[in-house]
Structure formats: C-alpha cells, structure tokens
Write a protein that holds these residues in place. Structure first.
Motif, PDB file in Angstrom:
ATOM      1  N   VAL A   1     -34.974  48.880-109.434  1.00  0.00           N
ATOM      2  CA  VAL A   1     -33.897  48.049-108.894  1.00  0.00           C
ATOM      3  C   VAL A   1     -34.432  47.076-107.850  1.00  0.00           C
ATOM      4  N   SER A   2     -35.408  47.500-107.057  1.00  0.00           N
ATOM      5  CA  SER A   2     -35.946  46.620-106.019  1.00  0.00           C
ATOM      6  C   SER A   2     -36.662  45.409-106.603  1.00  0.00           C
ATOM      7  N   PHE A   3     -37.162  45.517-107.835  1.00  0.00           N
ATOM      8  CA  PHE A   3     -37.862  44.402-108.481  1.00  0.00           C
ATOM      9  C   PHE A   3     -36.978  43.645-109.469  1.00  0.00           C
ATOM     10  N   THR A   4     -35.717  44.024-109.602  1.00  0.00           N
ATOM     11  CA  THR A   4     -34.831  43.411-110.575  1.00  0.00           C
ATOM     12  C   THR A   4     -34.318  42.064-110.066  1.00  0.00           C
ATOM     13  N   THR A   5     -34.195  41.094-110.961  1.00  0.00           N
ATOM     14  CA  THR A   5     -33.655  39.785-110.585  1.00  0.00           C
ATOM     15  C   THR A   5     -32.159  39.900-110.299  1.00  0.00           C
ATOM     16  N   PRO A   6     -31.606  39.046-109.428  1.00  0.00           N
ATOM     17  CA  PRO A   6     -30.177  39.125-109.099  1.00  0.00           C
ATOM     18  C   PRO A   6     -29.270  39.005-110.309  1.00  0.00           C
ATOM     19  N   ASN A   7     -29.572  38.084-111.226  1.00  0.00           N
ATOM     20  CA  ASN A   7     -28.706  37.892-112.397  1.00  0.00           C
ATOM     21  C   ASN A   7     -28.672  39.123-113.291  1.00  0.00           C
ATOM     22  N   GLU A   8     -29.815  39.735-113.505  1.00  0.00           N
ATOM     23  CA  GLU A   8     -29.859  40.921-114.363  1.00  0.00           C
ATOM     24  C   GLU A   8     -29.168  42.100-113.694  1.00  0.00           C
ATOM     25  N   PHE A   9     -29.297  42.225-112.377  1.00  0.00           N
ATOM     26  CA  PHE A   9     -28.639  43.322-111.681  1.00  0.00           C
ATOM     27  C   PHE A   9     -27.120  43.182-111.746  1.00  0.00           C
ATOM     28  N   ARG A  10     -26.611  41.954-111.638  1.00  0.00           N
ATOM     29  CA  ARG A  10     -25.163  41.739-111.659  1.00  0.00           C
ATOM     30  C   ARG A  10     -24.548  42.032-113.024  1.00  0.00           C
ATOM     31  N   GLN A  11     -25.373  42.094-114.063  1.00  0.00           N
ATOM     32  CA  GLN A  11     -24.840  42.419-115.385  1.00  0.00           C
ATOM     33  C   GLN A  11     -24.385  43.869-115.479  1.00  0.00           C
ATOM     34  N   GLY A  12     -24.839  44.695-114.531  1.00  0.00           N
ATOM     35  CA  GLY A  12     -24.418  46.091-114.495  1.00  0.00           C
ATOM     36  C   GLY A  12     -25.184  46.945-115.483  1.00  0.00           C
ATOM     37  N   GLY A  13     -24.815  48.211-115.555  1.00  0.00           N
ATOM     38  CA  GLY A  13     -25.474  49.153-116.447  1.00  0.00           C
ATOM     39  C   GLY A  13     -26.661  49.824-115.793  1.00  0.00           C
ATOM     40  N   LEU A  14     -27.224  50.791-116.491  1.00  0.00           N
ATOM     41  CA  LEU A  14     -28.362  51.548-115.993  1.00  0.00           C
ATOM     42  C   LEU A  14     -29.641  50.792-116.301  1.00  0.00           C
ATOM     43  N   LEU A  15     -30.382  50.446-115.274  1.00  0.00           N
ATOM     44  CA  LEU A  15     -31.621  49.691-115.426  1.00  0.00           C
ATOM     45  C   LEU A  15     -32.799  50.649-115.545  1.00  0.00           C
ATOM     46  N   LEU A  16     -33.352  50.743-116.739  1.00  0.00           N
ATOM     47  CA  LEU A  16     -34.531  51.572-116.946  1.00  0.00           C
ATOM     48  C   LEU A  16     -35.810  50.754-116.920  1.00  0.00           C
ATOM     49  N   PHE A  17     -35.730  49.525-117.409  1.00  0.00           N
ATOM     50  CA  PHE A  17     -36.875  48.618-117.386  1.00  0.00           C
ATOM     51  C   PHE A  17     -36.353  47.187-117.421  1.00  0.00           C
ATOM     52  N   PRO A  18     -36.477  46.464-116.300  1.00  0.00           N
ATOM     53  CA  PRO A  18     -35.909  45.109-116.252  1.00  0.00           C
ATOM     54  C   PRO A  18     -36.649  44.151-117.183  1.00  0.00           C
ATOM     55  N   LYS A  19     -35.927  43.173-117.657  1.00  0.00           N
ATOM     56  CA  LYS A  19     -36.535  42.165-118.528  1.00  0.00           C
ATOM     57  C   LYS A  19     -37.494  41.269-117.764  1.00  0.00           C
ATOM     58  N   SER A  20     -37.172  40.992-116.525  1.00  0.00           N
ATOM     59  CA  SER A  20     -38.045  40.168-115.688  1.00  0.00           C
ATOM     60  C   SER A  20     -38.119  40.782-114.292  1.00  0.00           C
ATOM     61  N   TRP A  21     -39.239  40.573-113.646  1.00  0.00           N
ATOM     62  CA  TRP A  21     -39.478  41.165-112.336  1.00  0.00           C
ATOM     63  C   TRP A  21     -39.501  40.065-111.276  1.00  0.00           C
ATOM     64  N   THR A  22     -39.084  40.404-110.074  1.00  0.00           N
ATOM     65  CA  THR A  22     -39.061  39.435-108.988  1.00  0.00           C
ATOM     66  C   THR A  22     -39.368  40.125-107.656  1.00  0.00           C
ATOM     67  N   LEU A  23     -39.883  39.348-106.721  1.00  0.00           N
ATOM     68  CA  LEU A  23     -40.195  39.849-105.383  1.00  0.00           C
ATOM     69  C   LEU A  23     -39.238  39.295-104.340  1.00  0.00           C
ATOM     70  N   LEU A  24     -38.094  38.782-104.761  1.00  0.00           N
ATOM     71  CA  LEU A  24     -37.161  38.162-103.829  1.00  0.00           C
ATOM     72  C   LEU A  24     -36.669  39.152-102.776  1.00  0.00           C
ATOM     73  N   SER A  25     -36.360  40.358-103.196  1.00  0.00           N
ATOM     74  CA  SER A  25     -35.862  41.352-102.242  1.00  0.00           C
ATOM     75  C   SER A  25     -36.921  41.692-101.200  1.00  0.00           C
ATOM     76  N   TYR A  26     -38.180  41.801-101.633  1.00  0.00           N
ATOM     77  CA  TYR A  26     -39.251  42.108-100.699  1.00  0.00           C
ATOM     78  C   TYR A  26     -39.522  40.920 -99.777  1.00  0.00           C
ATOM     79  N   GLU A  27     -39.410  39.708-100.300  1.00  0.00           N
ATOM     80  CA  GLU A  27     -39.569  38.524 -99.457  1.00  0.00           C
ATOM     81  C   GLU A  27     -38.497  38.486 -98.379  1.00  0.00           C
ATOM     82  N   TYR A  28     -37.287  38.861 -98.751  1.00  0.00           N
ATOM     83  CA  TYR A  28     -36.200  38.877 -97.771  1.00  0.00           C
ATOM     84  C   TYR A  28     -36.451  39.921 -96.689  1.00  0.00           C
ATOM     85  N   ILE A  29     -36.795  41.146 -97.107  1.00  0.00           N
ATOM     86  CA  ILE A  29     -36.993  42.230 -96.149  1.00  0.00           C
ATOM     87  C   ILE A  29     -38.150  41.915 -95.202  1.00  0.00           C
ATOM     88  N   LEU A  30     -39.262  41.455 -95.746  1.00  0.00           N
ATOM     89  CA  LEU A  30     -40.454  41.207 -94.930  1.00  0.00           C
ATOM     90  C   LEU A  30     -40.312  39.957 -94.065  1.00  0.00           C
TER      91      LEU A  30
END
Length: 294
Positions: A39-68
C-alpha cells in the motif's frame, strides 16, 4: 523391521505436517507486513479504486517523498535515533558494570543489592509515583526523562551477572598479577569476553528506546521533542495533519492518507529491521549465556 519402517514413515509425515503448518503460520504473520509495504508504494489512482491490493500495477515513491519532506517527521526520527543510540550505550554501560560488580563476591553489601534489584523485577511502583519522581527531578519535557527512568533492567542485570559468574576467576587473577587494576581488568579482559551478551542486550535496549511511546506521552509536552512513535500515532489518528509541509506548494495534496500512513510505518520500522541481521548471530548466544551452568 516393518515396525521401524512404519515409525520412520510416520516421523516423516509428522515433520512434513509441521513444516507445512509453520509455513502457513508464517505466511499469515507476514501478510500484514507485506500489505503495509504494498500500500505504501501504490499510486493514488490505483488505491482509490478500492479492493485488496496484493500486487500493484505500478509503483510510486510519492508517499515516501511526502513523509521524508516533512519537518516534523525528520525531527521525530532524529529524537528517536538519539534515544536509541545514547540510551542504548548508557544502558549497556550501567547494566554491564552493575552486573560485573555484583558478580564479585568481595563487594560489600552484595546480597542487599541483589535483593533490591530482585525486588524491582517483582514490583512496579506505578505511573503516579514515577511521574512525581520525574517531575521533582526537573526532567519533564526533557529527553532525559525518556532515558534515565528506564536506564537499566533488573532482569537484564541478573542475566548478565550470570554470565560474569561463569568467567573463570583465574583470568582476573592472572591480569592482576600482570599489574592490572579493576578498570584494566574490565576493559581488557571482561569487556571483550562479554561482546555477544552486550550485542544481545543492546538490541533489546535499542528496540525499547526506538519504540518509546508511553513515557513520551507522560513526560513530553513539547511537540518539537516528540519521538517517532508519538508522531506516528498522531498521523494514524489525524490523517489530515500536514506535519509541517505545504502540500499545495509541493503538489502532494492528492496522496491518500492511507498510503502516507503505511509509508510512515515502513520508515519507522526499517532501522530495527536493518540492525537485527547484524546482531542475530549474537542474539541467542548472548541472551542465554550464563543462564545455564554446566
């Protein structure tokens, strides 16, 4: 002969069942950690689609960029790092020297000190007396309040004392013949022998200081001195907090709060996960040494 073959086959079935059962239990325990990372590497658009995320289609570091990029998170990480490093070193120094002193039979009042330490392992003074002691010592809102009250553990002192009891007295006698005093014996003989034990207990202390939470809630009122776990709790409760970042200027306002929470959890857990493999070889040996006498 048939009975032996039957027993051997049964043992193999039993071991196989145990292995499968333990693998299943391990997967059940590991899945929450895996889900947090995904979930921490999931893109915002894919996360908003809902459902159980077992393996995201695309990975992103946006959440880590925000936190750091948040000032509050960097400060809290610095406080937790300070507690883990300084607190662990101070605790190891106090615990090891106290345990070594108690292991020397020539120490006056040794039995009385042993009874006092054993008493601390059986009875806890409680929250209010502890808070009053810290307040009267003037440590409220000071990082020393997160170190001094938990500087040592009676249980760790007793375990380490058992290790020092197992060190042959002839080593100390030989060192004294060579002209060593108590300090030289400690640094040249005892300390090198106790490295596995120090590594194990150092890991215990480091994890405790890094995860400091309850004492920080009691003694720290200044948010500038919050450790990482307090900030993480506030982030999990109040997902609207910006933690000192102008989200409009940074363009990170579209990141879902859940992915930011998961990224914060991963970052706060990562240091201990990185340190543990280097101390793992000393972990079991150091924790058990001295606890069983031959």
């Amino acid at each position: 002969m048939n009975v032996k073959l039957h027993e051997s086959t049964g043992e193999r079935w039993f071991k196989g069942f145990n292995i499968l059962f333990l693998i299943l239990v391990g997967l059940v325990c590991a899945f929450p950690f895996y889900y947090v990372i995904v979930v921490s590497f999931t893109t915002p658009n894919e996360f908003r689609q809902g459902g159980l995320l077992l393996f995201p289609k695309s990975w992103t570091l946006l959440s880590y960029e925000y936190i750091l990029s948040t000032k509050a998170f960097v400060k809290a990480a610095g406080v937790s790092g300070y507690l883990a490093i300084v607190g662990t070193l101070a605790s190891l120094a106090v615990t090891s020297t106290l345990a070594y002193g108690l292991s020397r039979k020539r120490l006056k009042g040794r039995k009385l000190l042993m009874m006092a330490i054993l008493f601390t392992t059986l009875f806890n003074p409680g929250i209010i007396p502890g808070y009053l002691i810290v307040k009267n010592l003037g440590m409220i809102n000071h990082l020393s309040s997160l170190i001094i009250p938990v500087l040592t553990s009676g249980w760790y002192v007793l375990l380490m004392k058992g290790f020092f009891d197992s060190v042959p007295a002839s080593l100390e006698e030989a060192a004294r013949i060579d002209g060593c005093n108590d300090v030289s014996v400690w640094f040249r003989i005892i300390l090198p022998l106790s490295l596995p034990s120090l590594a194990a207990f150092g890991l215990f202390y480091a994890v405790g200081y890094w995860n400091t939470f309850f004492n920080a809630v009691l003694f720290i009122n200044d948010h500038e001195k919050w450790p990482l776990q307090i900030l993480l709790q506030n982030l999990l409760i109040d997902s609207s907090t910006s933690m000192g970042v102008n989200t409009v200027e940074t363009g990170l306002q579209e990141i879902p709060s859940e992915t930011k929470k998961m990224a914060a959890v991963v970052i706060s857990t990562l240091p201990i996960l990185l340190v543990y493999p280097f101390l793992q070889k000393h972990f079991a040996k150091g924790a058990m040494v001295g606890s069983v006498k031959e």
